[in-house]
Design a protein around this motif. Structure first.
Motif, short mmCIF file in Angstrom:
data_model
loop_
_atom_site.label_atom_id
_atom_site.label_comp_id
_atom_site.label_asym_id
_atom_site.label_seq_id
_atom_site.Cartn_x
_atom_site.Cartn_y
_atom_site.Cartn_z
N SER A 1 -7.97 3.79 -4.25
CA SER A 1 -8.05 4.54 -5.12
C SER A 1 -6.95 3.45 -5.48
CB SER A 1 -6.61 5.74 -3.97
OG SER A 1 -6.03 5.10 -3.72
N THR A 2 -6.41 3.36 -6.97
CA THR A 2 -4.78 2.54 -7.41
C THR A 2 -4.13 3.09 -8.15
OG1 THR A 2 -6.70 3.14 -9.37
CG2 THR A 2 -7.13 0.96 -7.97
N VAL B 1 1.86 -2.63 -16.92
CA VAL B 1 1.63 -1.65 -16.11
C VAL B 1 -0.43 -1.50 -16.55
CG1 VAL B 1 1.45 0.14 -15.65
CG2 VAL B 1 3.54 -0.10 -16.38
N ALA B 2 -0.06 -2.21 -15.33
CA ALA B 2 -1.92 -1.93 -14.67
C ALA B 2 -2.37 -1.69 -14.11
CB ALA B 2 -2.26 -3.06 -14.75
N PRO B 3 -3.61 -0.81 -13.18
CA PRO B 3 -4.32 -0.31 -11.48
C PRO B 3 -4.22 -1.33 -11.23
CG PRO B 3 -5.66 -0.10 -13.68
CD PRO B 3 -4.41 -0.78 -14.28
N ARG B 4 -4.04 -1.21 -9.36
CA ARG B 4 -4.11 -1.90 -8.67
C ARG B 4 -4.43 -1.91 -7.64
NH1 ARG B 4 -4.58 -4.67 -11.88
NH2 ARG B 4 -3.65 -6.91 -12.54
N HIS B 5 -5.08 -1.42 -6.59
CA HIS B 5 -5.52 -1.33 -5.47
C HIS B 5 -4.66 -0.88 -4.47
CE1 HIS B 5 -9.60 -0.56 -5.85
NE2 HIS B 5 -9.58 -2.22 -6.60
N VAL B 6 -4.50 0.31 -3.56
CA VAL B 6 -3.57 0.90 -2.71
C VAL B 6 -3.71 1.05 -0.70
CG1 VAL B 6 -1.39 0.45 -4.30
CG2 VAL B 6 -2.87 2.54 -3.63
N ASP B 7 -2.77 0.82 -0.06
CA ASP B 7 -3.20 1.59 1.54
C ASP B 7 -2.00 2.28 1.58
OD1 ASP B 7 -1.80 -0.11 2.41
OD2 ASP B 7 -3.57 -0.33 3.97
N LEU B 8 -2.21 3.00 2.82
CA LEU B 8 -0.48 3.18 2.84
C LEU B 8 -0.61 3.46 5.00
CD1 LEU B 8 2.00 5.14 1.92
CD2 LEU B 8 -0.01 6.92 2.47
N ARG B 9 0.84 3.29 4.82
CA ARG B 9 0.87 2.91 6.53
C ARG B 9 1.82 4.19 6.80
NH1 ARG B 9 1.74 -2.60 9.69
NH2 ARG B 9 -0.47 -2.52 9.63
N PRO B 10 1.51 5.11 7.44
CA PRO B 10 3.22 6.70 7.64
C PRO B 10 3.37 5.33 9.07
CG PRO B 10 1.13 7.09 6.80
CD PRO B 10 0.58 5.85 6.69
N VAL C 1 0.61 -2.74 -2.01
CA VAL C 1 -0.39 -2.77 -2.63
C VAL C 1 -0.93 -4.14 -3.29
CG1 VAL C 1 1.49 -3.54 -4.55
CG2 VAL C 1 -0.52 -2.52 -5.46
N ALA C 2 -2.45 -4.87 -3.86
CA ALA C 2 -3.05 -6.20 -3.71
C ALA C 2 -3.07 -6.29 -5.04
CB ALA C 2 -4.65 -5.69 -3.71
N LEU C 3 -1.78 -6.84 -5.32
CA LEU C 3 -1.31 -7.75 -6.77
C LEU C 3 -2.42 -8.29 -7.90
CD1 LEU C 3 1.93 -8.69 -5.70
CD2 LEU C 3 1.21 -6.25 -6.65
N LYS C 4 -2.96 -9.06 -7.09
CA LYS C 4 -4.37 -9.96 -8.12
C LYS C 4 -5.60 -9.15 -8.30
CE LYS C 4 -4.03 -13.66 -4.65
NZ LYS C 4 -4.51 -14.22 -3.52
N GLU C 5 -5.83 -8.38 -10.29
CA GLU C 5 -6.26 -7.91 -10.18
C GLU C 5 -7.29 -8.23 -9.64
OE1 GLU C 5 -8.19 -6.58 -14.76
OE2 GLU C 5 -7.45 -8.45 -13.88
N GLY C 6 -8.49 -6.10 -9.10
CA GLY C 6 -9.53 -6.27 -8.35
C GLY C 6 -9.46 -6.70 -6.70
N SER C 7 -8.48 -6.72 -6.49
CA SER C 7 -8.75 -7.14 -5.01
C SER C 7 -8.13 -6.09 -4.02
CB SER C 7 -7.42 -8.65 -4.76
OG SER C 7 -7.17 -8.88 -3.21
#
Length: 472
Positions: free
Chosen positions: A409-410, A419-428, A447-453
């Motif tokens: 998800s972005t 403002v642009a979408p970037r891929h994320v994960d979550l570490r609880p 968050v993966a700051l590079k576009e598409g990464s």
């Protein structure tokens, strides 16, 4: 790869409920105001010294993890599901570790192959037949989670040894509250500031049964040259406990003591941020100057609790991860609430054949790898990188697993273009004490700051952002 689910805009472009207030704010605030606040946040982080190092990088001593000031937002129902799944998973991890060092019922039942445990570098034969205080192995767990649609979360990885990153979760929240107080007045955001209190309560709850009524806890660090030293000193300060190195402790008559100006003081609980190998030169690596001679004798005698327990690395293994659904069913009698990412074990002939035929489509990981290293992201790899991994897989297939390239998800992220979408994960972060399991709502969003990464690790150029769980 499928189109990524955007957590703000949803699948149909309609702003999702959790983000309505934030979207209105983004639409009214000038971009230069956000840029100014971002530079203020960077100045704040630099001033307090919240840095990390990348091993092998001589210029990394003062590196900041990039901070994105647009928060990631989760609703209370979404968090409630995650929380139940996290408790179930960590309960199973603790039961699994107790079993592989004890009765080994899961191995006898064929839940996973014996050699995956016995030949695992994280398996510690010294712990076999030994009970740890209160039968808890993983006191602090960092469970990495990714999302692919409105309803589906996957566990990507279990961090059961010395999970890091919680200092960034806490500092990100503090910075957001300083820079954007108006956003917090408009949203009911669940607090994370009580994490240090929850961690201290967890540590005290697992003190040896012969400890004093007010157990003494310390945080054991490898020292200032460790990449996570900032976090070690930060947490010790927040917890109000001593930050110690191996030379600050000694063992006498199987009891651990800390050197103080008032004389020796008994230590009951050690929150250790040192790997097993370096804990005790008498038990493990004799060349270690980071550990405490005799510490394992005190541990085996039941006079000190180590958090996390020695030998938890076997649960960190990515090949063992692939069996977690079966492990959860075996130890809890329940279906997993949080699913694993589908995984091919390259140690299996048919799986290896499939992976070799589909390398450009898959993510391939070393079973003992971490930090985004030793990994192939097929769709983003060059032909040379793919062929190099093909050779590695043929030479040592047991050392790898492969997974489909998920459309992570972005979230809206402030980048150079706006403002642009970037891929994320979550570490609880999940805290298991002798009294209960504690989880602060949220965690560390990377968050993966590079576009598409798809690579979110800080060592690979990723950043972090505040994670909001709405109370209402």
């Amino acid at each position: 790869m499928a189109l990524a689910f955007d957590e703000m805009n949803g699948t149909d472009g309609a702003i999702r409920e959790a983000y309505v207030g934030l979207k209105q704010w983004l639409d009214t605030v000038p971009a230069d105001h956000i840029a100014l606040r971002r530079s203020q946040a960077e100045l704040f982080f630099r001033r307090i010294g919240i840095t990390f190092a990348v091993y092998g990088d001589a210029e990394a001593t003062e590196r900041l993890i990039p901070f994105d000031i647009i928060p990631r937002v989760l609703t209370k129902p979404e968090w409630t599901k995650l929380e139940k799944g996290l408790i179930q998973r960590v309960t199973a991890l603790n039961a699994f570790l107790g079993d592989v060092y004890g009765a080994r019922e899961c191995l006898k039942a064929g839940i996973l192959p014996e050699d995956l445990v016995y030949r695992n570098p994280g398996f510690r034969p010294e712990m076999a037949g030994r009970r740890v205080p209160h039968d808890i192995y993983v006191h602090i767990a960092g469970i990495d989670i990714v999302r692919v649609d409105p309803d589906t979360f996957y566990v990507l990885e279990d961090n059961a040894r010395t999970p890091s990153g919680v200092s960034y979760m806490l500092e990100n929240r503090e910075v957001m509250m300083r820079l954007f107080p108006e956003l917090f007045t408009e949203h009911r955001v669940a607090p994370v500031e009580n994490y240090p209190d929850s961690l201290l309560a967890t540590l005290r709850s697992v003190a040896p049964r012969n400890a004093s009524r007010d157990p003494v806890c310390v945080l054991l660090t490898p020292g200032q040259f460790n990449s996570a030293f900032y976090e070690h000193s930060f947490l010790a300060d927040k917890l109000g406990i001593e930050l110690v190195e191996g030379s600050d402790l000694f063992v006498r008559d199987d009891v651990v003591f800390m050197r103080t100006t008032q004389g020796p003081q008994r230590v009951d609980v050690i929150y250790r941020r040192i790997d097993d190998d370096f804990l005790d030169p008498l038990a493990f690596r004799p060349d270690s100057i980071l550990g405490v001679p005799g510490l394992m004798s005190a541990y085996m005698a039941g006079n000190v609790t180590l958090c996390n327990a020695v030998g938890t690395g076997v649960a960190d293994d990515k090949a063992v991860y692939s069996y977690m659904p079966e492990i959860i069913r075996f130890f809890t009698g329940e279906e997993p609430i949080l699913n694993n990412v589908p995984t091919w074990r390259c140690r299996e002939k048919d799986a290896l054949s499939y992976v070799l035929d589909h390398l450009p489509e898959l993510v391939v990981k070393e079973v003992n790898g971490s930090g985004g290293y030793g990994m192939l992201v097929g769709p983003h790899a060059s032909r040379q990188q793919i062929e190099e991994f093909r050779r590695k897989l043929k030479m040592a297939p047991d050392g790898f697993i492969a997974q489909p390239t998920l459309a992570l998800s972005t979230c809206p992220t402030f980048v150079a273009s706006g403002v642009a979408p970037r891929h994320v994960d979550l570490r609880p972060f999940v805290l298991s004490g002798s009294d209960k399991v504690r989880i602060v709502p949220g965690g560390l969003t990377r968050v993966a700051l590079k576009e598409g990464s798809l690579v979110v690790n800080s060592s690979q150029g990723g950043g972090t952002k505040d994670t909001w769980v709405l109370d209402a």
